[in-house]
Write a protein that holds these residues in place. Structure first.
Motif, PDB file in Angstrom:
ATOM      1  N   ALA A  30       0.833  -1.202   0.000  1.00  0.00           N
ATOM      2  CA  ALA A  30       0.000   0.000   0.000  1.00  0.00           C
ATOM      3  C   ALA A  30       0.868   1.253   0.000  1.00  0.00           C
ATOM      4  O   ALA A  30       0.587   2.222  -0.721  1.00  0.00           O
ATOM      5  CB  ALA A  30      -0.925  -0.011   1.211  1.00  0.00           C
ATOM      6  N   ILE A  31       1.927   1.254   0.792  1.00  0.00           N
ATOM      7  CA  ILE A  31       2.833   2.406   0.841  1.00  0.00           C
ATOM      8  C   ILE A  31       3.476   2.626  -0.522  1.00  0.00           C
ATOM      9  O   ILE A  31       3.574   3.760  -1.005  1.00  0.00           O
ATOM     10  CB  ILE A  31       3.894   2.223   1.951  1.00  0.00           C
ATOM     11  CG1 ILE A  31       3.233   2.345   3.326  1.00  0.00           C
ATOM     12  CG2 ILE A  31       5.028   3.229   1.799  1.00  0.00           C
ATOM     13  CD1 ILE A  31       4.132   1.978   4.489  1.00  0.00           C
ATOM     14  N   GLU A  32       3.892   1.546  -1.167  1.00  0.00           N
ATOM     15  CA  GLU A  32       4.501   1.663  -2.500  1.00  0.00           C
ATOM     16  C   GLU A  32       3.496   2.232  -3.502  1.00  0.00           C
ATOM     17  O   GLU A  32       3.827   3.096  -4.318  1.00  0.00           O
ATOM     18  CB  GLU A  32       5.020   0.301  -2.965  1.00  0.00           C
ATOM     19  CG  GLU A  32       5.757   0.343  -4.270  1.00  0.00           C
ATOM     20  CD  GLU A  32       7.013   1.209  -4.224  1.00  0.00           C
ATOM     21  OE1 GLU A  32       7.367   1.779  -5.270  1.00  0.00           O
ATOM     22  OE2 GLU A  32       7.634   1.323  -3.159  1.00  0.00           O
ATOM     23  N   GLN A  33       2.256   1.766  -3.436  1.00  0.00           N
ATOM     24  CA  GLN A  33       1.212   2.266  -4.336  1.00  0.00           C
ATOM     25  C   GLN A  33       0.953   3.751  -4.093  1.00  0.00           C
ATOM     26  O   GLN A  33       0.830   4.538  -5.032  1.00  0.00           O
ATOM     27  CB  GLN A  33      -0.071   1.462  -4.150  1.00  0.00           C
ATOM     28  CG  GLN A  33      -1.196   1.885  -5.069  1.00  0.00           C
ATOM     29  CD  GLN A  33      -2.471   1.084  -4.822  1.00  0.00           C
ATOM     30  OE1 GLN A  33      -2.576   0.326  -3.865  1.00  0.00           O
ATOM     31  NE2 GLN A  33      -3.442   1.283  -5.684  1.00  0.00           N
ATOM     32  N   ILE A  34       0.901   4.145  -2.833  1.00  0.00           N
ATOM     33  CA  ILE A  34       0.681   5.556  -2.493  1.00  0.00           C
ATOM     34  C   ILE A  34       1.837   6.407  -2.997  1.00  0.00           C
ATOM     35  O   ILE A  34       1.631   7.474  -3.583  1.00  0.00           O
ATOM     36  CB  ILE A  34       0.477   5.717  -0.967  1.00  0.00           C
ATOM     37  CG1 ILE A  34      -0.855   5.084  -0.546  1.00  0.00           C
ATOM     38  CG2 ILE A  34       0.542   7.187  -0.569  1.00  0.00           C
ATOM     39  CD1 ILE A  34      -1.008   4.913   0.949  1.00  0.00           C
ATOM     40  N   ARG A  35       3.058   5.943  -2.788  1.00  0.00           N
ATOM     41  CA  ARG A  35       4.231   6.686  -3.272  1.00  0.00           C
ATOM     42  C   ARG A  35       4.189   6.853  -4.788  1.00  0.00           C
ATOM     43  O   ARG A  35       4.485   7.922  -5.316  1.00  0.00           O
ATOM     44  CB  ARG A  35       5.518   5.981  -2.864  1.00  0.00           C
ATOM     45  CG  ARG A  35       5.889   6.190  -1.438  1.00  0.00           C
ATOM     46  CD  ARG A  35       7.266   5.605  -1.152  1.00  0.00           C
ATOM     47  NE  ARG A  35       7.614   5.843   0.237  1.00  0.00           N
ATOM     48  CZ  ARG A  35       8.189   4.953   1.015  1.00  0.00           C
ATOM     49  NH1 ARG A  35       8.511   3.762   0.540  1.00  0.00           N
ATOM     50  NH2 ARG A  35       8.476   5.232   2.259  1.00  0.00           N
ATOM     51  N   ASN A  36       3.831   5.788  -5.493  1.00  0.00           N
ATOM     52  CA  ASN A  36       3.749   5.867  -6.953  1.00  0.00           C
ATOM     53  C   ASN A  36       2.714   6.892  -7.396  1.00  0.00           C
ATOM     54  O   ASN A  36       2.949   7.679  -8.322  1.00  0.00           O
ATOM     55  CB  ASN A  36       3.438   4.494  -7.551  1.00  0.00           C
ATOM     56  CG  ASN A  36       4.595   3.535  -7.418  1.00  0.00           C
ATOM     57  OD1 ASN A  36       5.742   3.942  -7.265  1.00  0.00           O
ATOM     58  ND2 ASN A  36       4.293   2.238  -7.469  1.00  0.00           N
ATOM     59  N   GLN A  37       1.549   6.889  -6.755  1.00  0.00           N
ATOM     60  CA  GLN A  37       0.503   7.846  -7.127  1.00  0.00           C
ATOM     61  C   GLN A  37       0.904   9.273  -6.766  1.00  0.00           C
ATOM     62  O   GLN A  37       0.604  10.207  -7.507  1.00  0.00           O
ATOM     63  CB  GLN A  37      -0.823   7.463  -6.472  1.00  0.00           C
ATOM     64  CG  GLN A  37      -1.427   6.228  -7.100  1.00  0.00           C
ATOM     65  CD  GLN A  37      -2.772   5.872  -6.505  1.00  0.00           C
ATOM     66  OE1 GLN A  37      -3.146   6.363  -5.444  1.00  0.00           O
ATOM     67  NE2 GLN A  37      -3.497   5.016  -7.190  1.00  0.00           N
ATOM     68  N   MET A  38       1.586   9.443  -5.622  1.00  0.00           N
ATOM     69  CA  MET A  38       2.045  10.785  -5.257  1.00  0.00           C
ATOM     70  C   MET A  38       3.030  11.311  -6.285  1.00  0.00           C
ATOM     71  O   MET A  38       2.972  12.483  -6.670  1.00  0.00           O
ATOM     72  CB  MET A  38       2.678  10.763  -3.856  1.00  0.00           C
ATOM     73  CG  MET A  38       1.674  10.580  -2.745  1.00  0.00           C
ATOM     74  SD  MET A  38       2.440  10.461  -1.110  1.00  0.00           S
ATOM     75  CE  MET A  38       3.051  12.126  -0.894  1.00  0.00           C
ATOM     76  N   THR A  39       3.925  10.434  -6.761  1.00  0.00           N
ATOM     77  CA  THR A  39       4.882  10.839  -7.781  1.00  0.00           C
ATOM     78  C   THR A  39       4.166  11.154  -9.091  1.00  0.00           C
ATOM     79  O   THR A  39       4.434  12.173  -9.726  1.00  0.00           O
ATOM     80  CB  THR A  39       5.925   9.718  -8.004  1.00  0.00           C
ATOM     81  OG1 THR A  39       6.596   9.482  -6.774  1.00  0.00           O
ATOM     82  CG2 THR A  39       6.926  10.111  -9.069  1.00  0.00           C
ATOM     83  N   GLU A  40       3.240  10.301  -9.469  1.00  0.00           N
ATOM     84  CA  GLU A  40       2.509  10.485 -10.728  1.00  0.00           C
ATOM     85  C   GLU A  40       1.724  11.796 -10.759  1.00  0.00           C
ATOM     86  O   GLU A  40       1.687  12.484 -11.766  1.00  0.00           O
ATOM     87  CB  GLU A  40       1.555   9.308 -10.948  1.00  0.00           C
ATOM     88  CG  GLU A  40       0.766   9.388 -12.238  1.00  0.00           C
ATOM     89  CD  GLU A  40      -0.155   8.189 -12.435  1.00  0.00           C
ATOM     90  OE1 GLU A  40      -1.068   8.299 -13.255  1.00  0.00           O
ATOM     91  OE2 GLU A  40       0.046   7.148 -11.774  1.00  0.00           O
ATOM     92  N   TYR A  41       1.106  12.152  -9.640  1.00  0.00           N
ATOM     93  CA  TYR A  41       0.262  13.340  -9.599  1.00  0.00           C
ATOM     94  C   TYR A  41       0.938  14.548  -8.955  1.00  0.00           C
ATOM     95  O   TYR A  41       0.322  15.603  -8.805  1.00  0.00           O
ATOM     96  CB  TYR A  41      -1.046  13.025  -8.869  1.00  0.00           C
ATOM     97  CG  TYR A  41      -1.890  12.031  -9.627  1.00  0.00           C
ATOM     98  CD1 TYR A  41      -2.609  12.409 -10.761  1.00  0.00           C
ATOM     99  CD2 TYR A  41      -1.957  10.704  -9.230  1.00  0.00           C
ATOM    100  CE1 TYR A  41      -3.374  11.495 -11.468  1.00  0.00           C
ATOM    101  CE2 TYR A  41      -2.711   9.775  -9.927  1.00  0.00           C
ATOM    102  CZ  TYR A  41      -3.416  10.192 -11.049  1.00  0.00           C
ATOM    103  OH  TYR A  41      -4.158   9.279 -11.748  1.00  0.00           O
ATOM    104  N   GLY A  42       2.179  14.409  -8.554  1.00  0.00           N
ATOM    105  CA  GLY A  42       2.906  15.526  -7.963  1.00  0.00           C
ATOM    106  C   GLY A  42       2.356  15.959  -6.615  1.00  0.00           C
ATOM    107  O   GLY A  42       2.331  17.148  -6.297  1.00  0.00           O
TER     108      GLY A  42
END
Length: 104
Positions: A30-42
């Motif tokens: 879940a943390i990895e998924q959240i990090r990826n989305q944060m990076t994707e959406y800035g």
């Protein structure tokens, strides 16, 4: 066949360990998924903190709402009530309810 008390305790200990391991693995994913989305959406971590987003005003910067006519002490109405107001009707000490102290 009926399991003995000690066997059941051992099973429970194993289940608790399996549950903890599964939770830790899912949490990491879940943390990895959240990090990826944060990076994707800035998105920044500060944007996720609702309290920071509301720009709370510190109590020291709020206008006073209550005043003790004896000491002149004031209170904004936020946080723990002062001792001089304990057990008293707050409305009687509201600044807009007090008689005007200025003379015209």
């Amino acid at each position: 066949m009926v399991s003995s008390y000690l066997q059941l305790l051992a099973q429970r200990a194993q289940l608790d360990a399996d549950i903890a391991a599964a939770r830790a693995a899912e949490r990491r994913a879940a943390i990895e998924q959240i990090r990826n989305q944060m990076t994707e959406y800035g998105i920044t971590a500060a944007e996720l903190d609702e309290r920071r987003g509301r720009h709370r005003v510190p109590a020291s910067q709020l206008a006073p709402r209550y005043r003790d006519p004896v000491s002149g002490a004031t209170w904004s109405g936020r946080g723990r009530p002062p001792r001089w107001l304990a057990g008293r009707d707050r409305q009687a000490y509201r600044i807009d309810a007090l008689p005007s102290l200025t003379t015209t």
